[in-house]
Design a protein around this motif. Structure first.
Motif, PDB file in Angstrom:
ATOM      1  N   GLY A  75       0.791  -1.229   0.000  1.00 27.79           N
ATOM      2  CA  GLY A  75       0.000   0.000   0.000  1.00 27.79           C
ATOM      3  C   GLY A  75       0.822   1.277   0.000  1.00 27.79           C
ATOM      4  O   GLY A  75       0.277   2.362  -0.210  1.00 27.79           O
ATOM      5  N   THR A  76       2.112   1.199   0.230  1.00 30.27           N
ATOM      6  CA  THR A  76       2.957   2.390   0.185  1.00 30.27           C
ATOM      7  C   THR A  76       2.968   2.966  -1.222  1.00 30.27           C
ATOM      8  O   THR A  76       3.004   2.230  -2.203  1.00 30.27           O
ATOM      9  N   VAL A  77       2.942   4.288  -1.304  1.00 28.33           N
ATOM     10  CA  VAL A  77       3.070   4.982  -2.577  1.00 28.33           C
ATOM     11  C   VAL A  77       4.402   5.729  -2.556  1.00 28.33           C
ATOM     12  O   VAL A  77       4.754   6.359  -1.548  1.00 28.33           O
ATOM     13  N   ALA A  78       5.155   5.620  -3.639  1.00 28.73           N
ATOM     14  CA  ALA A  78       6.457   6.284  -3.737  1.00 28.73           C
ATOM     15  C   ALA A  78       6.499   7.157  -4.977  1.00 28.73           C
ATOM     16  O   ALA A  78       6.008   6.768  -6.035  1.00 28.73           O
ATOM     17  N   ASN A  79       7.088   8.337  -4.828  1.00 26.25           N
ATOM     18  CA  ASN A  79       7.279   9.280  -5.921  1.00 26.25           C
ATOM     19  C   ASN A  79       8.770   9.599  -5.958  1.00 26.25           C
ATOM     20  O   ASN A  79       9.294  10.226  -5.043  1.00 26.25           O
ATOM     21  N   LEU A  80       9.455   9.147  -7.004  1.00 28.20           N
ATOM     22  CA  LEU A  80      10.902   9.305  -7.104  1.00 28.20           C
ATOM     23  C   LEU A  80      11.251  10.133  -8.328  1.00 28.20           C
ATOM     24  O   LEU A  80      10.717   9.897  -9.406  1.00 28.20           O
ATOM     25  N   ALA A  81      12.158  11.086  -8.153  1.00 24.46           N
ATOM     26  CA  ALA A  81      12.606  11.922  -9.271  1.00 24.46           C
ATOM     27  C   ALA A  81      14.126  11.906  -9.330  1.00 24.46           C
ATOM     28  O   ALA A  81      14.792  11.943  -8.297  1.00 24.46           O
ATOM     29  N   ALA A  82      14.645  11.832 -10.538  1.00 23.12           N
ATOM     30  CA  ALA A  82      16.093  11.862 -10.734  1.00 23.12           C
ATOM     31  C   ALA A  82      16.402  12.680 -11.979  1.00 23.12           C
ATOM     32  O   ALA A  82      15.670  12.632 -12.962  1.00 23.12           O
ATOM     33  N   SER A  83      17.495  13.419 -11.906  1.00 22.04           N
ATOM     34  CA  SER A  83      17.942  14.198 -13.053  1.00 22.04           C
ATOM     35  C   SER A  83      19.446  14.322 -13.009  1.00 22.04           C
ATOM     36  O   SER A  83      20.033  14.497 -11.940  1.00 22.04           O
ATOM     37  N   ARG A  84      20.060  14.252 -14.165  1.00 21.76           N
ATOM     38  CA  ARG A  84      21.506  14.483 -14.249  1.00 21.76           C
ATOM     39  C   ARG A  84      21.795  15.710 -15.111  1.00 21.76           C
ATOM     40  O   ARG A  84      22.880  15.839 -15.664  1.00 21.76           O
ATOM     41  N   VAL A  85      20.816  16.624 -15.179  1.00 24.81           N
ATOM     42  CA  VAL A  85      20.985  17.845 -15.959  1.00 24.81           C
ATOM     43  C   VAL A  85      20.466  19.076 -15.205  1.00 24.81           C
ATOM     44  O   VAL A  85      19.786  19.915 -15.769  1.00 24.81           O
ATOM     45  N   VAL A  86      20.820  19.179 -13.930  1.00 24.79           N
ATOM     46  CA  VAL A  86      20.432  20.357 -13.147  1.00 24.79           C
ATOM     47  C   VAL A  86      21.692  21.108 -12.738  1.00 24.79           C
ATOM     48  O   VAL A  86      22.796  20.578 -12.785  1.00 24.79           O
ATOM     49  N   ARG A  87      21.521  22.341 -12.323  1.00 22.79           N
ATOM     50  CA  ARG A  87      22.682  23.148 -11.905  1.00 22.79           C
ATOM     51  C   ARG A  87      23.088  22.856 -10.461  1.00 22.79           C
ATOM     52  O   ARG A  87      24.253  22.827 -10.133  1.00 22.79           O
ATOM     53  N   GLU A  88      22.108  22.667  -9.584  1.00 24.43           N
ATOM     54  CA  GLU A  88      22.390  22.463  -8.162  1.00 24.43           C
ATOM     55  C   GLU A  88      22.046  21.029  -7.763  1.00 24.43           C
ATOM     56  O   GLU A  88      20.921  20.577  -7.956  1.00 24.43           O
ATOM     57  N   PRO A  89      23.001  20.319  -7.171  1.00 26.45           N
ATOM     58  CA  PRO A  89      22.716  18.944  -6.756  1.00 26.45           C
ATOM     59  C   PRO A  89      21.760  18.903  -5.556  1.00 26.45           C
ATOM     60  O   PRO A  89      21.717  19.828  -4.743  1.00 26.45           O
ATOM     61  N   ALA A  90      21.001  17.830  -5.463  1.00 29.01           N
ATOM     62  CA  ALA A  90      20.111  17.588  -4.323  1.00 29.01           C
ATOM     63  C   ALA A  90      19.954  16.080  -4.164  1.00 29.01           C
ATOM     64  O   ALA A  90      19.847  15.359  -5.165  1.00 29.01           O
ATOM     65  N   ARG A  91      19.954  15.648  -2.923  1.00 31.97           N
ATOM     66  CA  ARG A  91      19.704  14.243  -2.618  1.00 31.97           C
ATOM     67  C   ARG A  91      18.887  14.220  -1.339  1.00 31.97           C
ATOM     68  O   ARG A  91      19.441  14.299  -0.247  1.00 31.97           O
TER      69      ARG A  91
END
Length: 184
Positions: A75-91
Motif C-alpha cells: 500500500g505504500t506509494v512512492a514518488n521518485l525523481a532523478a535528473s543528471r541535468v540540473v545546476r544544483e545537486p540535491a539528494r
C-alpha cells in the motif's frame, strides 16, 4: 526499517546532479534513481505492483531526467525523481508514516523526524522535531569496503544479490514506463 514505525504510507525522493560526461551508456534510472529505488524497497520491505513514469532525453539519447510513481504491494506509494541535468545537486528523501514524518538530506547528512504530540516546531502546532546528525562518509567507499570485507573476511554484505536483483527489477519496470513515454 525503523522498528516500531511500520511501513511508510508515502515516500518521495529526489536525486539531482549536474551533468557530467560519465555513465552516458546508461540512463538516469540506472545511474541515479536506482539508489532511491533501493532505499524504497529496503524501507518498505515491499515490491512494486504499479509503476508509472515519465522521462526526457534532454542532453543524451537516453532519459536524462525521470519521475516514477509507484504503488507497492503493502500500500505504500512512492514518488521518485532523478535528473543528471540540473545546476544544483540535491539528494533528499521524505518518508511519511501515519503519525510521523522523516526528512533526510543526504548531501548535508541530516535527518529530521517530526512527531505528533506536544510540539515545539514553529508554525506547526502539536509537532516536535528531532534532529539527528548522520555520520559523514563516502557512500561509494563504504560500498567498496563492504564488498571487500565480504570477500576477504567472509562477512555478509549489507546488500546481497537478492536485494540487488529486486532493485534491478524495479529499475527495469521504471525504464519500460519511461521508454513508453518517450515513444509518444
Amino acid at each position: 526499517r525503523q522498528a516500531g514505525f511500520g511501513a511508510p504510507r508515502y515516500l518521495e525522493a529526489e536525486r539531482l546532479a549536474p551533468f557530467k560526461p560519465r555513465s552516458l551508456d546508461i540512463d538516469v534510472i540506472m545511474d541515479l534513481m536506482i539508489h532511491d529505488l533501493d532505499l524504497t524497497l529496503l524501507l518498505t520491505g515491499a515490491e512494486p505492483v504499479d509503476v508509472r513514469a515519465v522521462g526526457v532525453a534532454a542532453v543524451t539519447d537516453k532519459a536524462d531526467m525521470a519521475t516514477a510513481w509507484m504503488t507497492l504491494n503493502n500500500g505504500t506509494v512512492a514518488n521518485l525523481a532523478a535528473s543528471r541535468v540540473v545546476r544544483e545537486p540535491a539528494r533528499r528523501m521524505r518518508i511519511f508514516w501515519q503519525d510521523r514524518y522523516a526528512s533526510v538530506d543526504f548531501l548535508n547528512n541530516t535527518l529530521h523526524i517530526y512527531h505528533r504530540g506536544a510540539g515545539t516546531v514553529p508554525g506547526i502546532p502539536g509537532v516536535r522535531d528531532e534532529v539527528v546528525d548522520l555520520p559523514k562518509r563516502d557512500a561509494l567507499a563504504a560500498e567498496i569496503e563492504d564488498f571487500l570485507n565480504a570477500i576477504v573476511a567472509h562477512r555478509p554484505v549489507f546488500c546481497d544479490g537478492i536485494a540487488g536483483r529486486r532493485v534491478l527489477a524495479a529499475a527495469l519496470q521504471v525504464r519500460v514506463a519511461v521508454e513508453a513515454f518517450l515513444q509518444h
